[in-house]
Design a protein around this motif. Structure first.
Motif, PDB file in Angstrom:
ATOM      1  N   GLU A 238       0.826  -1.208   0.000  1.00  0.00           N
ATOM      2  CA  GLU A 238       0.000   0.000   0.000  1.00  0.00           C
ATOM      3  C   GLU A 238       0.862   1.261   0.000  1.00  0.00           C
ATOM      4  OE1 GLU A 238      -3.185   0.104  -0.517  1.00  0.00           O
ATOM      5  OE2 GLU A 238      -3.104  -2.088  -0.687  1.00  0.00           O
ATOM      6  N   GLU A 239       1.964   1.238   0.730  1.00  0.00           N
ATOM      7  CA  GLU A 239       2.861   2.394   0.741  1.00  0.00           C
ATOM      8  C   GLU A 239       3.481   2.625  -0.634  1.00  0.00           C
ATOM      9  OE1 GLU A 239       2.714   0.076   2.962  1.00  0.00           O
ATOM     10  OE2 GLU A 239       2.928   0.841   5.008  1.00  0.00           O
ATOM     11  N   HIS A 240       3.797   1.540  -1.330  1.00  0.00           N
ATOM     12  CA  HIS A 240       4.333   1.663  -2.684  1.00  0.00           C
ATOM     13  C   HIS A 240       3.324   2.341  -3.609  1.00  0.00           C
ATOM     14  CE1 HIS A 240       8.205  -0.482  -2.904  1.00  0.00           C
ATOM     15  NE2 HIS A 240       7.761  -1.190  -1.880  1.00  0.00           N
ATOM     16  N   ARG A 241       2.082   1.971  -3.485  1.00  0.00           N
ATOM     17  CA  ARG A 241       1.054   2.518  -4.363  1.00  0.00           C
ATOM     18  C   ARG A 241       0.847   4.013  -4.155  1.00  0.00           C
ATOM     19  NH1 ARG A 241      -3.227   0.307  -6.834  1.00  0.00           N
ATOM     20  NH2 ARG A 241      -3.005  -1.821  -7.606  1.00  0.00           N
ATOM     21  N   ARG A 242       1.212   4.521  -2.970  1.00  0.00           N
ATOM     22  CA  ARG A 242       1.022   5.949  -2.684  1.00  0.00           C
ATOM     23  C   ARG A 242       2.180   6.811  -3.186  1.00  0.00           C
ATOM     24  NH1 ARG A 242      -1.457   3.923   2.232  1.00  0.00           N
ATOM     25  NH2 ARG A 242       0.521   4.043   3.373  1.00  0.00           N
ATOM     26  N   LYS A 243       3.247   6.179  -3.675  1.00  0.00           N
ATOM     27  CA  LYS A 243       4.398   6.943  -4.155  1.00  0.00           C
ATOM     28  C   LYS A 243       4.106   7.594  -5.509  1.00  0.00           C
ATOM     29  CE  LYS A 243       8.516   5.076  -1.954  1.00  0.00           C
ATOM     30  NZ  LYS A 243       9.873   4.546  -2.214  1.00  0.00           N
ATOM     31  N   GLU A 244       4.773   8.723  -5.756  1.00  0.00           N
ATOM     32  CA  GLU A 244       4.599   9.439  -7.022  1.00  0.00           C
ATOM     33  C   GLU A 244       5.052   8.602  -8.209  1.00  0.00           C
ATOM     34  OE1 GLU A 244       6.523  13.191  -6.922  1.00  0.00           O
ATOM     35  OE2 GLU A 244       5.330  13.981  -5.257  1.00  0.00           O
ATOM     36  N   THR A 245       6.026   7.722  -7.980  1.00  0.00           N
ATOM     37  CA  THR A 245       6.567   6.911  -9.070  1.00  0.00           C
ATOM     38  C   THR A 245       5.724   5.673  -9.375  1.00  0.00           C
ATOM     39  OG1 THR A 245       7.972   5.761  -7.444  1.00  0.00           O
ATOM     40  CG2 THR A 245       8.952   7.634  -8.635  1.00  0.00           C
ATOM     41  N   TRP A 246       4.634   5.467  -8.619  1.00  0.00           N
ATOM     42  CA  TRP A 246       3.875   4.233  -8.799  1.00  0.00           C
ATOM     43  C   TRP A 246       3.318   4.054 -10.215  1.00  0.00           C
ATOM     44  CZ3 TRP A 246       3.517  -0.448  -7.669  1.00  0.00           C
ATOM     45  CH2 TRP A 246       2.394  -1.198  -8.049  1.00  0.00           C
ATOM     46  N   PRO A 247       2.769   5.069 -10.877  1.00  0.00           N
ATOM     47  CA  PRO A 247       2.266   4.859 -12.245  1.00  0.00           C
ATOM     48  C   PRO A 247       3.329   4.289 -13.182  1.00  0.00           C
ATOM     49  CG  PRO A 247       1.477   6.952 -11.404  1.00  0.00           C
ATOM     50  CD  PRO A 247       2.464   6.426 -10.403  1.00  0.00           C
ATOM     51  N   MET A 248       4.578   4.735 -13.027  1.00  0.00           N
ATOM     52  CA  MET A 248       5.665   4.202 -13.857  1.00  0.00           C
ATOM     53  C   MET A 248       5.911   2.725 -13.537  1.00  0.00           C
ATOM     54  SD  MET A 248       7.381   6.394 -15.949  1.00  0.00           S
ATOM     55  CE  MET A 248       9.139   6.096 -15.844  1.00  0.00           C
ATOM     56  N   TYR A 249       5.909   2.379 -12.263  1.00  0.00           N
ATOM     57  CA  TYR A 249       6.119   0.984 -11.874  1.00  0.00           C
ATOM     58  C   TYR A 249       4.949   0.115 -12.329  1.00  0.00           C
ATOM     59  CZ  TYR A 249      10.389   1.469  -9.154  1.00  0.00           C
ATOM     60  OH  TYR A 249      11.693   1.671  -8.788  1.00  0.00           O
ATOM     61  N   SER A 250       3.764   0.655 -12.249  1.00  0.00           N
ATOM     62  CA  SER A 250       2.592  -0.097 -12.674  1.00  0.00           C
ATOM     63  C   SER A 250       2.677  -0.445 -14.160  1.00  0.00           C
ATOM     64  CB  SER A 250       1.322   0.719 -12.403  1.00  0.00           C
ATOM     65  OG  SER A 250       0.181   0.016 -12.827  1.00  0.00           O
ATOM     66  N   GLU A 251       3.137   0.532 -14.968  1.00  0.00           N
ATOM     67  CA  GLU A 251       3.229   0.308 -16.409  1.00  0.00           C
ATOM     68  C   GLU A 251       4.408  -0.587 -16.791  1.00  0.00           C
ATOM     69  OE1 GLU A 251       4.019   2.825 -20.564  1.00  0.00           O
ATOM     70  OE2 GLU A 251       3.691   3.893 -18.670  1.00  0.00           O
ATOM     71  N   HIS A 252       5.582  -0.269 -16.258  1.00  0.00           N
ATOM     72  CA  HIS A 252       6.804  -0.917 -16.732  1.00  0.00           C
ATOM     73  C   HIS A 252       7.222  -2.136 -15.907  1.00  0.00           C
ATOM     74  CE1 HIS A 252       7.565   2.178 -19.702  1.00  0.00           C
ATOM     75  NE2 HIS A 252       7.278   3.081 -18.787  1.00  0.00           N
ATOM     76  N   LEU A 253       6.522  -2.421 -14.831  1.00  0.00           N
ATOM     77  CA  LEU A 253       6.823  -3.615 -14.048  1.00  0.00           C
ATOM     78  C   LEU A 253       5.606  -4.536 -13.988  1.00  0.00           C
ATOM     79  CD1 LEU A 253       8.914  -3.748 -10.795  1.00  0.00           C
ATOM     80  CD2 LEU A 253       6.970  -5.250 -11.107  1.00  0.00           C
ATOM     81  N   VAL A 254       4.521  -4.044 -13.407  1.00  0.00           N
ATOM     82  CA  VAL A 254       3.339  -4.901 -13.225  1.00  0.00           C
ATOM     83  C   VAL A 254       2.727  -5.278 -14.576  1.00  0.00           C
ATOM     84  CG1 VAL A 254       1.088  -5.126 -12.133  1.00  0.00           C
ATOM     85  CG2 VAL A 254       2.911  -3.866 -10.970  1.00  0.00           C
ATOM     86  N   GLU A 255       2.419  -4.271 -15.402  1.00  0.00           N
ATOM     87  CA  GLU A 255       1.801  -4.553 -16.703  1.00  0.00           C
ATOM     88  C   GLU A 255       2.769  -5.262 -17.642  1.00  0.00           C
ATOM     89  OE1 GLU A 255       0.106  -1.006 -18.340  1.00  0.00           O
ATOM     90  OE2 GLU A 255      -0.979  -0.525 -16.493  1.00  0.00           O
ATOM     91  N   MET A 256       4.032  -4.937 -17.538  1.00  0.00           N
ATOM     92  CA  MET A 256       5.040  -5.601 -18.367  1.00  0.00           C
ATOM     93  C   MET A 256       5.037  -7.109 -18.102  1.00  0.00           C
ATOM     94  SD  MET A 256       7.897  -6.034 -20.138  1.00  0.00           S
ATOM     95  CE  MET A 256       9.386  -7.035 -20.096  1.00  0.00           C
ATOM     96  N   ILE A 257       5.013  -7.515 -16.840  1.00  0.00           N
ATOM     97  CA  ILE A 257       5.052  -8.938 -16.494  1.00  0.00           C
ATOM     98  C   ILE A 257       3.734  -9.630 -16.827  1.00  0.00           C
ATOM     99  CG2 ILE A 257       5.157 -10.552 -14.549  1.00  0.00           C
ATOM    100  CD1 ILE A 257       7.265  -8.697 -13.299  1.00  0.00           C
ATOM    101  N   ARG A 258       2.628  -9.001 -16.480  1.00  0.00           N
ATOM    102  CA  ARG A 258       1.321  -9.652 -16.654  1.00  0.00           C
ATOM    103  C   ARG A 258       0.842  -9.619 -18.107  1.00  0.00           C
ATOM    104  NH1 ARG A 258      -3.101  -8.205 -14.411  1.00  0.00           N
ATOM    105  NH2 ARG A 258      -3.790 -10.306 -13.831  1.00  0.00           N
ATOM    106  N   ASP A 259       1.036  -8.483 -18.787  1.00  0.00           N
ATOM    107  CA  ASP A 259       0.509  -8.344 -20.147  1.00  0.00           C
ATOM    108  C   ASP A 259       1.560  -8.653 -21.215  1.00  0.00           C
ATOM    109  OD1 ASP A 259      -1.795  -7.540 -18.884  1.00  0.00           O
ATOM    110  OD2 ASP A 259      -1.377  -5.408 -19.098  1.00  0.00           O
ATOM    111  N   LYS A 260       2.683  -7.957 -21.165  1.00  0.00           N
ATOM    112  CA  LYS A 260       3.690  -8.116 -22.213  1.00  0.00           C
ATOM    113  C   LYS A 260       4.347  -9.495 -22.175  1.00  0.00           C
ATOM    114  CE  LYS A 260       3.150  -3.750 -23.275  1.00  0.00           C
ATOM    115  NZ  LYS A 260       2.361  -3.389 -24.491  1.00  0.00           N
ATOM    116  N   CYS A 261       4.521 -10.044 -20.957  1.00  0.00           N
ATOM    117  CA  CYS A 261       5.143 -11.371 -20.835  1.00  0.00           C
ATOM    118  C   CYS A 261       4.117 -12.499 -20.784  1.00  0.00           C
ATOM    119  CB  CYS A 261       6.024 -11.434 -19.594  1.00  0.00           C
ATOM    120  SG  CYS A 261       7.495 -10.394 -19.695  1.00  0.00           S
TER     121      CYS A 261
END
Length: 585
Positions: A238-261
């Motif tokens: 939850e603390e990670h999600r509140r960070k300003e950088t979270w949208p970048m992590y969501s796109e390039h980490l979470v979505e990258m693994i779940r969607d692109k991979c």
């Protein structure tokens, strides 16, 4: 630490010579007066108060036994033959605690504390310097801060044109293409390379963000035991999600693994985020380009008065050793931040990087176990110290213990920030740093982090000045450096006693400076032979202590060089002492 005061007379005489306050006859008189007759036991050596004097070894009423497996969440179906409150889910996790080639298990048990999670406790008395445990890396990967091409297997920098023939991601060559680390994710990346826009990720600086998380997820898929350990670890999702950088992590980490991979069906968004968070708060730095997750090490909690050190070996296994004697029942801890810093700085770093406020005894104590690392001088009464009324609350006012004069937390923060900025601006300017130190010792306690850091910077500045002007004013430069190093070492002895790396480095720099200065004075006929011999004996002992501190240290860094130089300095001192005794020096 020497029982007989005469044993340090050489060191004291050196200080007297530097101040120019005594002549040879006075030194001889003082030495004679210091001699004592010991008929029975030697008296216990006096010592400075140490931070470990506030270490709490009493039983914590909030700590609970772990009923499940000691390292994961699965049920404990068997117990340790040595420690009945350690449970195992099976042979794999039993071996992590009790290796098959060991007669006894590692000397720790695991407890649970609400609000903290699992923590490691000494199962028996652990000796200073003893190996508490060793372990291999669960998974490693490149740092998120890398922008140029680095090999996904060995983490070395590679040319732009070198890449894996299967997945097109950076590797050193054929050996690393089939290497243990890269082979984990290579097939997944190769099968989905048409979906992955590597050039876009490079331009955003996010190419390496998903690798470590992807590796742990794929390893967990193959080994349910590993996944059970990862699920147990704290991630602060939850603390990670509140960070300003979270949208970048969501796109390039979470979505990258779940969607692109193409792993969206296998791993939920929550699971990917959890593993990413686990890596963020539990990983250990590997060299300068990578990080790794270690299952046992991740159980250890932080303390600003930690009693262990983590050592990285050449094969990327880690050893954890006791820097102090740890009594049975005491928590085994490590430090995430610099112990020299003020409580406010340490708390801010811990909150930013690990999402918690430290409540160790040092942080709770305004005097920090008599280290005074955060204490500010009161300019109103000129006698007392201004201390935080509640060190655990960054917004609480500060008050002078003598006159009651109040200062806001914000004003203390700005004072620290002003001096920190001035120290950074001073770089290697000896004059500017000297002026800054003169001001700092008036504004802060002499052992405060600001004067200590200024002295460290001054020592480096004078060292560089001497290198630029070899042969000029060497004695004067050594005298100034000795003063700085002695004061820094006194702080280090108080804050980081035991076999710590910082104490070993401090002993090394201090002893080498003492030896260089003592030899200059002796060669110039300004230091009596007997007193120079005493100095040599004292510094040989200090360098032996230094080598013990640095005996077990991470490989591949500057400490290898320091170890060699410390051994050479000790050998030189022993040679000089022998020559003096033989009459040839």
């Amino acid at each position: 630490r020497l029982a007989d005061p005469c044993a340090v007379s050489g060191f004291r005489c050196l200080s007297w010579w530097l101040r120019g306050r005594v002549d040879t006859q006075e030194i001889q008189t003082r030495r004679e007066n210091m001699k004592i007759t010991i008929e029975e036991e030697e008296p216990e050596a006096p010592r400075l108060p140490s931070i470990v004097d506030i270490t709490d070894t009493s039983d914590d009423k909030e700590v609970e036994e772990v009923a499940s497996c000691w390292i994961c969440e699965r049920p404990g179906v068997e117990s340790s033959d040595f420690y009945c409150d350690v449970h195992y889910c099976g042979p794999d996790h039993r071996e992590l605690h009790h290796p098959v080639d060991h007669d006894e298990p590692w000397p720790f048990i695991v407890k649970y504390k609400p609000g903290v999670g699992r923590l490691m406790v000494a199962a028996r008395d652990i000796d200073q310097g003893e190996l508490i445990f060793t372990e291999t890396c669960l998974a490693q990967g490149p740092n998120h801060t890398l922008f140029t091409d680095f090999c996904l297997d060995c983490l070395k920098e590679v040319p732009d044109s070198v890449s894996c023939s299967k997945c097109n991601w950076p590797v050193c060559g054929p050996a690393c293409e089939e290497g243990h680390n890269h082979s984990i994710e290579c097939q997944t990346l190769a099968e989905n390379k048409d979906n992955i826009d590597m050039e876009k990720m490079k331009s955003k600086g996010t190419l390496y963000w998903p690798i470590s998380t992807l590796r742990i997820l794929l390893l967990s898929k193959e080994n349910p035991g590993t996944w059970s350990v990862i699920q147990r670890m704290m991630s602060h999702r939850e603390e990670h999600r509140r960070k300003e950088t979270w949208p970048m992590y969501s796109e390039h980490l979470v979505e990258m693994i779940r969607d692109k991979c193409g792993l969206g069906e296998m791993f939920s968004e929550e699971e990917v985020e959890h593993v990413s968070g686990v890596i963020d708060v539990n990983s250990i730095r590997l060299q300068t380009n990578g990080h790794g997750v270690y299952m046992k090490t991740s159980i250890m909690s932080h303390s600003c008065i930690s009693n262990s050190k983590t050592i990285m070996n050449e094969d990327q296994t880690v050893d954890v050793r006791a820097v102090l004697a740890i009594p049975r029942g005491a928590e085994i801890t490590k430090s995430y931040v610099s112990s020299l810093e003020t409580t406010q700085l340490r708390q801010a770093r811990l909150l930013e990087g690990w999402y918690f406020r430290c409540k160790c005894l040092r942080c709770c104590d305004p005097l920090e176990g008599l280290s005074f690392a955060s204490s500010v001088a009161c300019l109103k009464c000129k006698e007392g110290l201004i201390l935080s009324t509640n060190p655990l609350d960054a917004d609480m006012d500060w008050s002078c213990g003598d006159c009651g004069f109040m200062k806001t937390a914000d004003s203390i923060k700005k004072l620290n920030e002003y001096f920190m900025g001035a120290i950074q601006a001073g770089t290697d300017d000896c004059s500017a740093l000297e002026d800054l130190l003169e001001k700092a010792v008036k504004m802060f306690h002499p052992s405060h982090y600001i004067p200590t850091l200024t002295r460290i910077k001054l020592n480096t500045a004078f060292l560089k000045l001497g290198a630029r002007n070899e042969g000029n004013a060497e004695l004067e430069l050594l005298m100034r450096r000795k003063e700085f190093l002695d004061e820094v070492h006194q702080v280090v002895e108080t804050i980081e006693p035991g076999l710590t790396q910082r104490r070993g480095l401090s002993l090394f720099e201090r002893s080498v400076c003492h030896l260089q200065l003592g030899r200059e004075l002796y060669d110039g006929k300004k230091f009596p032979k007997e007193d120079f011999s005493k100095l040599l004996e004292s510094e040989i002992a200090s360098l032996e202590d230094c080598l013990e501190c640095l005996e077990h240290s991470s490989v591949g860094g500057y400490l290898d060089d320091i170890n060699f130089k410390a051994g050479a300095a000790r050998d030189d001192a022993e040679s000089w002492l022998c020559q003096i005794q033989e009459g040839s020096l």
